[in-house]
Design a protein around this motif. Structure first.
Motif, PDB file in Angstrom:
ATOM      1  N   LEU B 173       0.824  -1.210   0.000  1.00 18.28           N
ATOM      2  CA  LEU B 173       0.000   0.000   0.000  1.00 18.28           C
ATOM      3  C   LEU B 173       0.860   1.263   0.000  1.00 18.28           C
ATOM      4  O   LEU B 173       0.411   2.324   0.415  1.00 18.28           O
ATOM      5  N   MET B 174       2.110   1.153  -0.475  1.00 19.97           N
ATOM      6  CA  MET B 174       2.988   2.331  -0.425  1.00 19.97           C
ATOM      7  C   MET B 174       2.613   3.393  -1.453  1.00 19.97           C
ATOM      8  O   MET B 174       3.067   4.532  -1.376  1.00 19.97           O
ATOM      9  N   THR B 228      -0.424   8.022   8.527  1.00 19.26           N
ATOM     10  CA  THR B 228      -0.934   7.779   7.185  1.00 19.26           C
ATOM     11  C   THR B 228       0.014   8.483   6.218  1.00 19.26           C
ATOM     12  O   THR B 228       0.039   9.710   6.150  1.00 19.26           O
ATOM     13  N   PHE B 229       0.827   7.707   5.539  1.00 18.22           N
ATOM     14  CA  PHE B 229       1.829   8.314   4.662  1.00 18.22           C
ATOM     15  C   PHE B 229       1.277   8.634   3.267  1.00 18.22           C
ATOM     16  O   PHE B 229       1.719   9.576   2.631  1.00 18.22           O
ATOM     17  N   LEU B 235      -7.108   5.907   6.605  1.00 21.95           N
ATOM     18  CA  LEU B 235      -6.643   5.102   7.748  1.00 21.95           C
ATOM     19  C   LEU B 235      -5.118   5.031   7.770  1.00 21.95           C
ATOM     20  O   LEU B 235      -4.454   5.296   6.768  1.00 21.95           O
ATOM     21  N   ASP B 236      -4.599   4.650   8.916  1.00 21.79           N
ATOM     22  CA  ASP B 236      -3.158   4.490   9.088  1.00 21.79           C
ATOM     23  C   ASP B 236      -2.601   3.455   8.123  1.00 21.79           C
ATOM     24  O   ASP B 236      -3.235   2.425   7.852  1.00 21.79           O
ATOM     25  N   ASP B 237      -1.384   3.712   7.627  1.00 18.21           N
ATOM     26  CA  ASP B 237      -0.695   2.697   6.826  1.00 18.21           C
ATOM     27  C   ASP B 237       0.664   2.347   7.425  1.00 18.21           C
ATOM     28  O   ASP B 237       1.462   1.630   6.809  1.00 18.21           O
ATOM     29  N   ASP B 238       0.887   2.815   8.631  1.00 17.76           N
ATOM     30  CA  ASP B 238       2.163   2.552   9.311  1.00 17.76           C
ATOM     31  C   ASP B 238       1.983   2.835  10.790  1.00 17.76           C
ATOM     32  O   ASP B 238       1.240   3.754  11.163  1.00 17.76           O
TER      33      ASP B 238
ATOM     34  N   GLY C 249       9.217  12.019   8.555  1.00 13.51           N
ATOM     35  CA  GLY C 249       9.405  10.570   8.640  1.00 13.51           C
ATOM     36  C   GLY C 249       9.345  10.094  10.087  1.00 13.51           C
ATOM     37  O   GLY C 249       9.517  10.865  11.017  1.00 13.51           O
ATOM     38  N   LYS C 250       9.092   8.808  10.235  1.00 16.97           N
ATOM     39  CA  LYS C 250       8.990   8.212  11.562  1.00 16.97           C
ATOM     40  C   LYS C 250      10.063   7.141  11.728  1.00 16.97           C
ATOM     41  O   LYS C 250      10.530   6.587  10.725  1.00 16.97           O
TER      42      LYS C 250
END
Lengths: 382, 382, 382, 382
Positions: B173-174, B228-229, B235-238, C249-250
């Motif tokens: 999902l990047m 969420t990148f 939604l969150d992806d990380d 970035g995280k």
């Protein structure tokens, strides 16, 4: 008269595979894995009690006391089996395959194809005379990474092949396991059931098949050093071979069942004028591609850049490891697709090892044994 | 009245899993892999044409237009299904499970257990009120090496656990895959079908489940940084999380679906006062055992020194790699065994993830989201 | 007046590194490895007998009883040392560096740069006021694969960085080693010699330095969970941290000296919008490059496709492994080249960690300790 | 009259190693790495300008125009060299070694020991007649993991050895590199400078030496298939060999310089009646130990359980990788220790490869070439 096989699972019968067998259970999982066939009948052991118990444990509809009886009966049933799976010790492969073919039933057989070379030649003739599918479970060619390796060779990505290193090493016979009551060890080390070779027939042939499958090259001649390390054993349990390939390439094939600490370490490395390739069965979803002067690439099954042939052999997205059963099932998937084709009047398309691979395997075993008996000297392959 | 299930395969129905689905096909292979069940009925899609085509492709005996209809009909058939497999997007998990349980049909469901925490609590109550099997396919606990890891912890080989590192990172999902028509991506990034979390719910929960399964320790509190990148995603992806474990141990859990080049990299490392452990899902048959001051050991499935629990989850000899399907099938194998037990009046024995694991997963998701929303601060788990 | 250093090896002096020391011996090998310098003088221990024996074992020309005496004497000798190597416990780093700088002698110091943050700031001012080289041996940046990773980031091959995972885990302090007479363990766990942090200062700073070196990004804030697992120990022996990077970035940084079975497992993984990177110190000549949607590449030091910066840090052809000493020597090689430049009136070119990296390291330690003391909450970095 | 060497570094001279050389620079680093010797004189090239520039670049005290001149001069100087390092192309190894030995100077030489077998035999006699150290840099025996492997064999941990697989494969000569002006490739493919073999002499001998070093077994006979794959090349660039060992064990040795994508892949696998061993030069600090029926162990240099011989060859704690230089330096360390012993009237203790290993190497090369020339048939080793 072809059956209508279009709207149903195929019906399979099994010979061998009774309780305690290793490879029978593998065939059972593999044949059904894609939901295209179901095992419904069996002659699972010559020990009749075991045969029945085995059939019951698998919920088979029909259990037979002998494969002859099964062939006879099934060929006459309206809902009889479409094909038979041969999972017996080696010496029975040929008579079973012959019997079912003669009853008009397709055959998927474990390897080696037959007990001896003469039977192999007979079986080739028999299969050529029938419009039936005969598939041989040289299962390692079912791995998607192996199929991708073949595709890379065919596309010229490797260049002219110069050197091939094939290994298949295990340790499970490093002691006299056959004297402990282990059934597998028992028949595999017994010349009357296994044939003229032990380790070379059992696993060396997988190496030979893998080499010829991926490279598309024939072994031209070989110089084979077969050894029996475990005292009292009648057949080889280790072999080292030098190979000459048809194109002038050179190779090594080593197989062993006495290599302490090794599990099932089949691997192949191929070096051409443009690139190298490396594959290990125990990490089957990875193929190393080594283009000269550029970074090595880790090719992984399930990713978009793989060849169509590899993709067709892959069920899961990358990183969801497929393994031994899935590769085995790929052989069945292709054989079943061909059975459906033949039964509906189409031409078979192949993709799986056939009677010619089986013959090749027997020729390899015979050449290796001859070489070793002649003082480890060079012997030509047909 | 319990059915006689002793001499036949169990009959399964499936909800979801229509063509184009990933996880439905996995359930199909997994449930049948050991020859103990057969999928015979389905309500495979809300797109009715797709539902029928899917059922036909799998040679199902009966295809339904809705799961409600299926539950109603099957519960009344003499040869109706014994259990249902729930393989829909998340928001349908609960109503399907509820419906079948209320019709007296056992349930095996994909995770997360429900769409939200309240449903999860309801489902726990419902299951507690029935004498029916409910199994949740936290499939990674089905790997034999994972089960061996748990056995080592239980036997005290690791000592008191101090530090745990859990990762589950992917890259699929990047980019905004959900805008390309990818069905999987579509519902997983949609709060109305996926729930309050994306990556954390989809794969973070597997990490949480694996950690608690192997260590036997509860997560006491967590500090979670959800991101969420990919622009436009809801939604969150990380996520990166600090964990405090019930025994005073510390941990990290990181999950991501934007980690370029990663496939399905679930791993766990555990460090205790006596030894460390390391397992990687993408090489699932290996478990590293690291006793303090002694050589690291490469523990391999299929070998004699493995624990009984690992052996029960292993089908092949060492070096014949089992993978994702086989681990998944182990969950089914245990659930099916329990269905047989319950149907024959015995007590279930478990071994697979249950409704309590499902509740725990939802609690974890809620705690993580709350922590992140409160400025990435500490939140207690129940 | 600059010396003529063009036709000779540089002359080095060493402070610390007496027999039983680990890092002193490393500096000795590293400084001389490329044949550009020779250690000829030392004040190797405050235990004067040990100091002399150590100097004799290394065939030093001159041994001093104190570093003050050494600075004084050497600065006046015609053939005095060109630079000093500081290899003492942490609390002595600052006074030694200060003393030699004030005597006009270049300094190469082990890390952390100073005992506390205030000293670090003073040292920055001092170095800025002198035309002398100050190099800090954050040796891991000396690895060619690390330098190549930085080059790839700079060239934009990774894209915008989203996620960074840094680990540095060991097990050598998992028991109370400091109570066994182990000198290394003794001072590293003693706040009066080590500073306010244990594990975080000793190895966590290497992780921080590596992260900022490769990515070119600053850590903006952190949330650090420091733990002392071994009873009776005054300083942390484990830490887990969440990181926010300057670009949004995280990240995660974990360091430990109680991770059973781990040796010196420093690693970094970086995920950007275009590709990922992965490097492990224990296999230092390999860098994994993971371009999105393409095969992972195994980049190897010594091969033609590597960046100039990596090539300059590599001595052997591919496959002839370089290791810890060679990376360490790369820091010295660059520092020595700069000393030659400065002494011959040229401008220094850098390439090695400097006083600014040292200050950064101390700021990191202080932020981590503060975060942990404030209930593991977020703290901004300067 | 022995010199007093007790309180100083030894003084070394070098023959060969001029700018552009690979192995000369390696010897330079290796000989000085432990601070026990310094290179101070050289006859570094027959190109006199290059010789002087090379000596200057290394800050040597004395540069000579020829090795004869150097031997003559140095043997008369009070502070003359203690030993000479021979790092020329193969055809000069013998005359250089002979000259220095005759001038009473110890010798450390690169391999192969001589240009041909007759010279090798002469050198054995010469060394036997002198009280001087002669060490041959079969550097791979300097790795601590290799020495531990030997220790395990000697302690009986492997049992009786049955099978040995040795590989040394590279790709740097897979094209006609010798036609591009590459000096290394030039002399190595030139029979007048390299001797009767190419790849077999250059790297095959390392394989042979490693095998006999670790196993303590002699190769009794061999069957060698040497190939020249690159057109126009006079010497072999690839070889595959079957081996018979003195104890009845069997083996394979393959070496190649045309194996696309391979760097410097020297490895050995040993299988005995009790356990297996596996070592790869490119990951040199790891040794796999595979006891039958038990988990494989990852033995790592720098840890407490290693043998004394491995510990003596290790400088860093576990996880701080040592590599090619350090292994090379171990040969020098042992040779230098013996030079100190001989010069102070003690008996040498060895531990490094000697003139007998050099003779063995030449016998191996001659047997391999003879076998290949006789149609790849079996040839006995002396």
């Amino acid at each position: 008269m072809p059956r209508d096989v279009s709207k149903r699972k195929l019906r399979a019968g099994i010979v061998g595979g009774g309780q305690g067998s290793f490879i029978g259970a593998v065939h059972h999982v593999a044949v059904e894995l894609d939901g295209q066939a179901e095992v419904i009948a069996g002659a699972m052991s010559t020990d009749l009690q075991r045969a029945r118990a085995s059939a019951e444990a698998w919920y088979l509809k029909r259990s037979y006391d002998s494969y002859e009886e099964m062939a006879e009966a099934e060929s006459k049933l309206e809902e009889g089996i479409d094909f038979v799976m041969v999972t017996t010790p080696n010496h029975v492969h040929f008579p079973v395959a012959k019997t079912f073919l003669e009853h008009g039933i397709h055959v998927v057989s474990d390897k080696p194809m037959t007990f001896d070379l003469e039977q192999a030649q007979q079986l080739v003739s028999l299969v050529e005379s029938k419009n039936l599918v005969y598939a041989l479970t040289h299962n390692y060619t079912g791995y998607p990474a192996v199929r991708h390796a073949r595709a890379l060779v065919r596309q010229g990505e490797i260049g002219e092949i110069r050197k091939v290193l094939v290994e298949y090493i295990q340790d499970w016979l490093m002691t006299a396991e056959e004297k402990t009551g282990n059934k597998q060890a028992g028949w595999r080390t017994d010349p009357s059931r296994s044939g003229i070779a032990g380790c070379v027939g059992d696993i060396g042939t997988h190496g030979e098949n893998l080499l010829e499958f991926i490279t598309g090259l024939k072994i031209k001649s070989l110089c084979a050093d077969l050894t029996t390390f475990v005292e009292g054993r009648a057949l080889d349990d280790d072999a080292n071979m030098l190979l000459h390939l048809a194109n002038g390439g050179k190779g090594i094939l080593t197989c062993s069942q006495i290599a302490a600490g090794e599990e099932n370490a089949l691997s192949i490395r191929i070096y051409g004028t443009k690139a190298g390739l490396e594959w290990h069965q125990m990490e089957p979803n990875t193929l190393l591609f080594k283009p000269h002067g550029q970074p090595q690439q880790i090719l992984r099954t399930g990713l978009g850049y793989m060849s169509d042939d590899a993709k067709a052999a892959t069920r899961t997205p990358a990183g969801h490891p497929e393994g031994f059963y899935e590769a085995f099932a790929n052989i069945y998937k292709m054989a079943i697709a061909d059975i459906r084709r033949v039964e509906s009047g189409q031409k078979p398309e192949g993709g799986y090892p056939t009677v010619y691979d089986g013959l090749r395997g027997m020729q390899f075993v015979y050449a290796a044994v001859e070489s070793s008996q002649k003082g480890v000297s060079w012997v030509d392959m047909p």
